[in-house]
Design a protein around this motif. Structure first.
Motif, PDB file in Angstrom:
ATOM      1  N   VAL A 233     -41.941 -99.633  59.835  1.00 31.27           N
ATOM      2  CA  VAL A 233     -40.612 -99.669  59.530  1.00 31.27           C
ATOM      3  C   VAL A 233     -39.803-100.432  60.647  1.00 31.27           C
ATOM      4  O   VAL A 233     -39.020-101.076  60.237  1.00 31.27           O
ATOM      5  CB  VAL A 233     -39.967 -98.119  59.685  1.00 31.27           C
ATOM      6  N   VAL A 236     -40.312-104.162  59.747  1.00 25.61           N
ATOM      7  CA  VAL A 236     -39.517-104.449  58.697  1.00 25.61           C
ATOM      8  C   VAL A 236     -38.089-104.592  59.073  1.00 25.61           C
ATOM      9  O   VAL A 236     -37.420-105.597  58.639  1.00 25.61           O
ATOM     10  CB  VAL A 236     -39.708-103.491  57.551  1.00 25.61           C
ATOM     11  N   VAL A 237     -37.497-103.567  60.031  1.00 21.18           N
ATOM     12  CA  VAL A 237     -36.220-103.853  60.309  1.00 21.18           C
ATOM     13  C   VAL A 237     -36.068-104.984  60.961  1.00 21.18           C
ATOM     14  O   VAL A 237     -35.053-105.591  61.030  1.00 21.18           O
ATOM     15  CB  VAL A 237     -35.889-102.422  61.193  1.00 21.18           C
ATOM     16  N   GLU A 240     -36.107-107.987  58.652  1.00 21.91           N
ATOM     17  CA  GLU A 240     -35.104-108.134  57.725  1.00 21.91           C
ATOM     18  C   GLU A 240     -33.767-108.484  58.182  1.00 21.91           C
ATOM     19  O   GLU A 240     -32.710-108.920  57.858  1.00 21.91           O
ATOM     20  CB  GLU A 240     -35.033-106.754  57.205  1.00 21.91           C
ATOM     21  N   GLN A 241     -33.520-108.219  59.740  1.00 23.26           N
ATOM     22  CA  GLN A 241     -32.397-108.767  60.433  1.00 23.26           C
ATOM     23  C   GLN A 241     -32.416-110.029  60.995  1.00 23.26           C
ATOM     24  O   GLN A 241     -31.362-110.548  61.333  1.00 23.26           O
ATOM     25  CB  GLN A 241     -32.225-107.595  61.609  1.00 23.26           C
ATOM     26  N   ILE A 409     -41.729 -99.387  51.650  1.00 19.87           N
ATOM     27  CA  ILE A 409     -41.131 -99.729  53.055  1.00 19.87           C
ATOM     28  C   ILE A 409     -40.106-100.632  52.785  1.00 19.87           C
ATOM     29  O   ILE A 409     -38.857-100.491  53.312  1.00 19.87           O
ATOM     30  CB  ILE A 409     -42.120-100.073  54.118  1.00 19.87           C
ATOM     31  N   ILE A 412     -36.943 -98.982  50.865  1.00 18.45           N
ATOM     32  CA  ILE A 412     -36.377 -97.895  51.736  1.00 18.45           C
ATOM     33  C   ILE A 412     -35.486 -98.564  52.853  1.00 18.45           C
ATOM     34  O   ILE A 412     -34.361 -98.173  53.018  1.00 18.45           O
ATOM     35  CB  ILE A 412     -37.419 -97.124  52.250  1.00 18.45           C
ATOM     36  N   VAL A 413     -36.170 -99.460  53.672  1.00 19.99           N
ATOM     37  CA  VAL A 413     -35.417 -99.898  54.767  1.00 19.99           C
ATOM     38  C   VAL A 413     -34.342-100.926  54.218  1.00 19.99           C
ATOM     39  O   VAL A 413     -33.334-100.916  54.837  1.00 19.99           O
ATOM     40  CB  VAL A 413     -36.305-100.928  55.684  1.00 19.99           C
ATOM     41  N   GLY A 416     -31.739 -98.792  53.081  1.00 18.13           N
ATOM     42  CA  GLY A 416     -30.855 -97.963  53.942  1.00 18.13           C
ATOM     43  C   GLY A 416     -30.016 -98.624  55.142  1.00 18.13           C
ATOM     44  O   GLY A 416     -28.889 -98.363  55.296  1.00 18.13           O
ATOM     45  N   LEU A 417     -30.544-100.181  55.307  1.00 13.23           N
ATOM     46  CA  LEU A 417     -29.347-100.931  56.124  1.00 13.23           C
ATOM     47  C   LEU A 417     -28.450-101.243  55.559  1.00 13.23           C
ATOM     48  O   LEU A 417     -27.352-101.488  56.055  1.00 13.23           O
ATOM     49  CB  LEU A 417     -30.361-102.089  56.655  1.00 13.23           C
TER      50      LEU A 417
END
Length: 437
Positions: A233, A236-237, A240-241, A409, A412-413, A416-417
């Motif tokens: 997670v 991935v965060v 993704e950012q 994942i 979900i991430v 959520g973001l």
């Protein structure tokens, strides 16, 4: 994130939106446990218990339906027909000039494309519902189950039509619930329902890993899986950012007595520009040969090869093809979703340019060069995220439908973001003082 939700509940209108969204989610989860007419519920439960989490070819659809597919409920197809229809319309926009013209018309064109997406969703739901009923009647839905052939006792045409119509209506209702969340809730309705469907499978999957474990009653395996999941997670965060910001300068121009332009901005190019679409494409494409082999009779050589190499997710051939397809679809989707020529033309039309790069074709070539370079790490990252659970967690009894898999994942991430960003933007709009000070 928790601070944003706390502040949102303190704001009356946002609190109403959040409670409305939670109410729709509860209604959606209730629908995933209501069986359709014509199904022997006890036989389904026996087959689900015998499956022990190994859902085979139908794992992807079962994941997006929140476990409702194998329960054969009214929401068995879940949100997947709408996702498929949206992807198809997005791909056809590049091919069909009419759709491309509608996309450029703004809000009216987008509404028309959304209407086409709804029609295509219903058509796909009818097709997939018919396939699911035929699979359940043949007993192939639960391979190895002793009572799989008695899931649908009545095989008349009327019962089959009722089952297909019920699942199609359930898909249309799910689509409507998602649009309600978008209009009257916190927004991003379809993605939130997808988030809920995937998150709903986490507790049972994690508890199954704990029950299968042998170290300290399974708690060692359970803790290791949780730790690996949290690490994934975090990765991935972080990715993704990540984005590459292309600076853009707008020259000043005089319109009458007023001066416009002279501002600086940037074009954000994400490292993972394609999102989760390549993983979905690759998974769906690899299911096709296995599905054909499952429904074919006989013991031919090609069927044996597919069953040995493309059915098990931990086979080297499957892993290699999966990785290559993810990388290919990442570049393919980025090439059709981001048009450097169109971006360069829009910048030139409004007097914008990249510092050090001439406007027009040189800008388009520069954007294409940068996009290709950042797509490589994004595509490799998607492949690694999709394969790490299969390779590293095979010792804990993980299957292709492991909850911390790449598709789960990423969705979900990502959702959520995006949800947190929307809530924060709404809070900022309500607390923005502007020139009042």
């Amino acid at each position: 994130m928790l601070t944003a939700f706390t502040q949102a509940f303190r704001t009356p209108d946002l609190r109403k939106k959040l409670l409305f969204t939670l109410g729709v989610i509860v209604l959606y989860r209730v629908g995933t446990h209501v069986p359709i007419p014509g199904v022997d519920y006890r036989a389904v439960q026996d087959c689900v218990a015998q499956a022990s989490g190994n859902q085979g070819l139908f794992g992807l659809v079962n994941l997006f339906s929140g476990g409702a597919l194998l329960q054969i409920t009214i929401f068995a197809l879940g949100i997947l027909p709408y996702i498929t229809a949206s992807i198809i319309l997005q791909l056809l926009t590049v091919v069909i000039p009419r759709l491309e013209a509608l996309k450029k018309e703004g809000q009216a064109g987008t509404a028309k494309i959304t209407q086409y997406t709804r029609y295509l969703t219903v058509a796909l739901a009818i097709l997939q519902g018919t396939g699911l009923v035929a699979t359940a009647r043949s007993g192939a839905l639960f391979s190895g189950c002793t009572v799989a052939s008695s899931i649908v006792p009545d095989r008349s045409v009327f019962t089959t039509i009722v089952m297909v119509v019920t699942m199609t209506a359930g898909t249309a209702l799910v689509m409507w619930l998602g649009e309600l969340i978008t209009d009257r809730g916190i927004g991003n309705g379809m993605s939130i329902l997808m988030f809920v469907s995937i998150a709903a499978t986490f507790p049972s999957a994690l508890w199954a890993i704990k029950k299968q474990g042998t170290l300290a009653g399974g708690w060692i395996e359970f803790g290791a899986v949780i730790a690996v999941g949290l690490a994934m997670v975090g990765l991935v965060v972080f990715v993704e950012q990540a984005q590459r910001r292309i600076p853009v300068q707008y020259a000043k121009r005089m319109v009458g007595r007023r001066a416009y332009g002279g501002t600086s901005t940037y074009i954000p190019l994400k490292v993972n520009q394609a999102g989760v679409i390549p993983v979905i494409f690759a998974s769906s494409l690899l299911y096709v040969p296995a599905l054909v082999a499952q429904f074919s009779s006989g013991t031919s050589g090609w069927k044996t090869w597919i069953e040995q190499n493309l059915v098990k997710g931990d086979h080297p051939v499957y892993i290699s093809l999966y990785f290559v397809l993810i990388v290919f679809f990442a570049f393919f989707y980025v090439s059709i979703s981001f048009n450097p020529d169109e971006v360069a033309d829009n910048m030139k039309q409004y007097g914008g340019f990249v510092p050090g790069i001439r406007a027009g074709r040189p800008t388009a070539q520069y954007l294409s060069y940068v996009l290709t370079r950042i797509t490589w790490p994004g595509a490799l990252y998607l492949g690694v995220i999709a394969l790490v659970p299969t390779i590293a967690l095979a010792g804990f009894g993980a299957t292709n439908n492991f909850p911390f898999g790449g598709t789960s994942i990423l969705i979900i991430v990502g959702v959520g973001l995006e949800t947190v960003r929307q809530i924060e933007s709404r809070l900022q709009q309500r607390h923005y003082e502007g020139f009042l000070r």
